[in-house]
Design a protein around this motif. Sequence first.
Motif, short mmCIF file in Angstrom:
data_model
loop_
_atom_site.label_atom_id
_atom_site.label_comp_id
_atom_site.label_asym_id
_atom_site.label_seq_id
_atom_site.Cartn_x
_atom_site.Cartn_y
_atom_site.Cartn_z
N LYS A 1 33.25 46.65 30.84
CA LYS A 1 33.38 48.10 30.99
C LYS A 1 32.53 48.80 29.94
N GLY B 1 37.43 43.95 30.76
CA GLY B 1 37.25 44.12 29.32
C GLY B 1 35.92 44.64 28.84
N SER C 1 40.30 46.23 44.02
CA SER C 1 38.85 46.40 44.11
C SER C 1 38.24 45.20 44.82
N TYR D 1 38.92 51.85 42.85
CA TYR D 1 39.96 50.98 42.30
C TYR D 1 39.48 50.29 41.02
N SER D 2 38.19 49.97 40.98
CA SER D 2 37.65 49.35 39.76
C SER D 2 37.69 50.34 38.60
N GLN D 3 37.55 51.63 38.91
CA GLN D 3 37.54 52.65 37.86
C GLN D 3 38.91 52.91 37.26
N ILE D 4 39.97 52.63 38.04
CA ILE D 4 41.32 52.86 37.52
C ILE D 4 41.95 51.55 37.04
N GLY D 5 41.13 50.50 36.98
CA GLY D 5 41.59 49.25 36.40
C GLY D 5 42.33 48.32 37.32
N ASN D 6 42.28 48.58 38.63
CA ASN D 6 42.97 47.72 39.59
C ASN D 6 41.97 46.72 40.18
N GLY D 7 41.73 45.63 39.43
CA GLY D 7 40.73 44.66 39.84
C GLY D 7 41.06 43.94 41.13
N SER E 1 34.16 47.51 35.50
CA SER E 1 34.97 48.10 34.45
C SER E 1 36.34 47.44 34.35
N ILE E 2 36.70 46.63 35.33
CA ILE E 2 38.01 46.00 35.33
C ILE E 2 38.04 44.79 34.42
#
Length: 205
Positions: A30, A27, A169, A160-166, A24-25
Amino acid sequence: MKNMDFLFLRLYKQIHFEHLANLSIFGHYKIVFTYIIKMSNQNIPVVKQTKWLAIVPQLIFMAFLILVYYLFSINEPVIWGCLTYLILSFGSRKILAKYHNKGMQLTKAEKFIEAIECYERSAEYFKNYSWIDKYRFITLFSASNMSYREMALNNIAFCYSQIGNGMKSKYYYEKTLLEFPNSILAKTALNMINSAQNIENNRTL
């Protein structure tokens, strides 16, 4: 996009771990993966991997409990033996794996930041008491093929991937592989992340 949908869907169906990570990180990935999750009728996909040999000592222990009740001439020894086993099983997991369980509840509720805190505490706990994790088929009555610390690290990366912190993650998936080189979940997630990064880099060229 159809080819990409097929790729992720095939991966979703074939991987057998405690938790399936996602991209999800990155574009449009996701959108693709969210679509797959909705198609599976789950917000957070959870797939369990069982170590079948670990079930044997648990069955032996249950048989032992039944035998004890039988020797003490207790009525319905099978029922009481199974009931005692269930109480011990759920009780040990409730106490010893409380942070893991809380993290799972928060993850399913999509409260990922709070879940990370729980998984971090779980990872630290099973690092300090590694023997509980190592012999989890006895201490936690767990037949999971994945240790609780490995699950915690993978779950942190997932959240972390779910909150956009690639970056975070990827860091935790790499950390998982350092401790657990055979972690298929971490390997697959990193391969997907690296592939996505390569595609994005090629698009910018």
